[in-house]
Design a protein around this motif. Sequence first.
Motif, mmCIF file in Angstrom:
data_model
loop_
_atom_site.group_PDB
_atom_site.id
_atom_site.type_symbol
_atom_site.label_atom_id
_atom_site.label_comp_id
_atom_site.label_asym_id
_atom_site.label_seq_id
_atom_site.Cartn_x
_atom_site.Cartn_y
_atom_site.Cartn_z
ATOM 1 N N SER A 38 0.773 -1.323 0.004
ATOM 2 C CA SER A 38 0.096 0.119 -0.017
ATOM 3 C C SER A 38 0.732 1.426 0.032
ATOM 4 C CB SER A 38 -0.772 0.059 1.273
ATOM 5 O OG SER A 38 -1.556 -1.164 1.431
ATOM 6 N N THR A 39 2.092 1.225 0.716
ATOM 7 C CA THR A 39 2.767 2.441 0.872
ATOM 8 C C THR A 39 3.087 3.356 -0.342
ATOM 9 O OG1 THR A 39 3.775 1.441 2.786
ATOM 10 C CG2 THR A 39 4.621 3.530 2.125
ATOM 11 N N ASP A 68 9.682 -8.660 -5.625
ATOM 12 C CA ASP A 68 9.141 -9.873 -5.338
ATOM 13 C C ASP A 68 8.077 -10.374 -6.043
ATOM 14 O OD1 ASP A 68 7.574 -7.898 -3.734
ATOM 15 O OD2 ASP A 68 8.460 -8.360 -1.883
ATOM 16 N N GLY A 131 9.416 -0.422 0.535
ATOM 17 C CA GLY A 131 8.628 -0.214 1.809
ATOM 18 C C GLY A 131 9.383 -0.975 3.013
ATOM 19 N N ILE A 132 8.490 -1.172 3.777
ATOM 20 C CA ILE A 132 9.169 -1.955 4.955
ATOM 21 C C ILE A 132 7.964 -2.713 5.645
ATOM 22 C CG2 ILE A 132 8.980 0.052 6.650
ATOM 23 C CD1 ILE A 132 11.600 -0.787 8.051
ATOM 24 N N HIS A 137 10.686 -6.479 7.679
ATOM 25 C CA HIS A 137 11.220 -7.151 6.623
ATOM 26 C C HIS A 137 11.325 -6.285 5.257
ATOM 27 C CE1 HIS A 137 6.670 -8.160 5.850
ATOM 28 N NE2 HIS A 137 7.172 -7.397 4.249
ATOM 29 N N ALA A 139 11.435 -6.058 1.172
ATOM 30 C CA ALA A 139 10.699 -7.054 0.113
ATOM 31 C C ALA A 139 10.078 -8.074 0.887
ATOM 32 C CB ALA A 139 12.116 -7.534 -1.026
ATOM 33 N N PHE A 140 10.357 -9.328 0.619
ATOM 34 C CA PHE A 140 9.938 -10.368 1.374
ATOM 35 C C PHE A 140 11.072 -11.031 2.223
ATOM 36 C CE2 PHE A 140 5.629 -10.877 -1.222
ATOM 37 C CZ PHE A 140 4.834 -10.636 0.027
ATOM 38 N N ARG A 166 -5.440 -8.395 3.528
ATOM 39 C CA ARG A 166 -6.596 -7.509 3.086
ATOM 40 C C ARG A 166 -6.408 -7.454 1.549
ATOM 41 N NH1 ARG A 166 -1.877 -5.086 4.029
ATOM 42 N NH2 ARG A 166 -1.199 -3.009 2.905
ATOM 43 N N LYS A 201 4.335 1.325 11.580
ATOM 44 C CA LYS A 201 5.633 1.208 10.814
ATOM 45 C C LYS A 201 6.811 1.670 11.982
ATOM 46 C CE LYS A 201 4.159 -1.114 7.166
ATOM 47 N NZ LYS A 201 4.078 -0.423 6.042
HETATM 48 C C1 GLP Z 1 4.868 -6.685 1.368
HETATM 49 C C2 GLP Z 1 5.955 -6.410 0.389
HETATM 50 C C3 GLP Z 1 6.941 -5.375 0.592
HETATM 51 C C4 GLP Z 1 6.340 -4.067 1.396
HETATM 52 C C5 GLP Z 1 5.765 -4.571 2.716
HETATM 53 C C6 GLP Z 1 4.976 -3.496 3.411
HETATM 54 O O1 GLP Z 1 5.037 -7.680 2.457
HETATM 55 N N1 GLP Z 1 6.508 -7.374 -0.034
HETATM 56 O O2 GLP Z 1 7.703 -5.077 -0.413
HETATM 57 O O3 GLP Z 1 7.337 -3.184 1.838
HETATM 58 O O4 GLP Z 1 4.874 -5.800 2.488
HETATM 59 O O5 GLP Z 1 3.505 -3.253 2.549
HETATM 60 P P1 GLP Z 1 2.723 -2.112 2.832
HETATM 61 O O6 GLP Z 1 3.226 -0.893 2.153
HETATM 62 O O7 GLP Z 1 1.475 -2.685 2.252
HETATM 63 O O8 GLP Z 1 2.626 -1.651 4.423
#
Ligand code: GLP
Length: 259
Positions: A38-39, A68, A131-132, A137, A139-140, A166, A201
Amino acid sequence: MEIVPLASAEEIAHLAADTIEDLVRRHPAAVLGLATGSTPLPTYRELLRRHRAGRGPSYHAVRTFNLDEYVGLAPGHEQSYLATIHRELTDGLGIDRDRVHGPDPADLVTAGQRYERAIAEAGGIDLQLLGIGGNGHLAFNEQGSSLASLTRVKTLTRRTRADNARFFGSIDEVPHHVLTQGVGTILRAEHLVLIATGAAKADAVAAAIEGPLSASCPASALQLHPHVSVLLDPGAAARLARLDYYREVYADKPGWQRL
Ligand code: GLP
């Protein structure tokens, strides 16, 4: 590390979009590393808005590499990260699908090596958007991932599957396995731009930036990279012990300096 505390997710989207556009203007054949989740969506919407208004650069020569991909989804599944990036960004920017890449779950034995080779043949990633995860974590690369890892299959934690439920009907539909660029793959990119929004986060961001370098927080590996920009809204920045200092440094930054 360049820590950029901003006032809102909207400001992050603007600055991240400026940074990407700036790169593509200077290097029309830039190689972009793209994140899902989402970020980055407000950043992608901002890029599309500018592009549709005729204000963006041409993306025709750009190539992109996703971080990923899920393993085990039907080809073309709408939640596959390749389908997601086509839908949320690259189709709208007019980037030919041949130039949009993601780890290919078709043959898991060779997928990691093939992806590493494809990135190397493209000349490496110029800018990697990140993102994080709420558990740190990247990526994955779940907690405990080798900080030198390359693209490979990983097993998701229950927490990450719950976080991503979600996007699916329920947690049971979220795949258990993924292909992901390794932490070592990510560190090879020229410029890393991590964006994080929201209080959920805050702990992960503080651990990544101010905590010890540790596989227990894969995002802490960013501390090893010579050019990292971390764009944070107030919620995500809330647990940083040196927040006042980061504000001071960023406020002092001359306008001509790019991220
Ligand atoms: C997922 C993705 C990541 C992403 C993280 C955070 O697991 N593989 O690359 O940074 O979740 O996601 P979000 O931005 O939805 O909080």
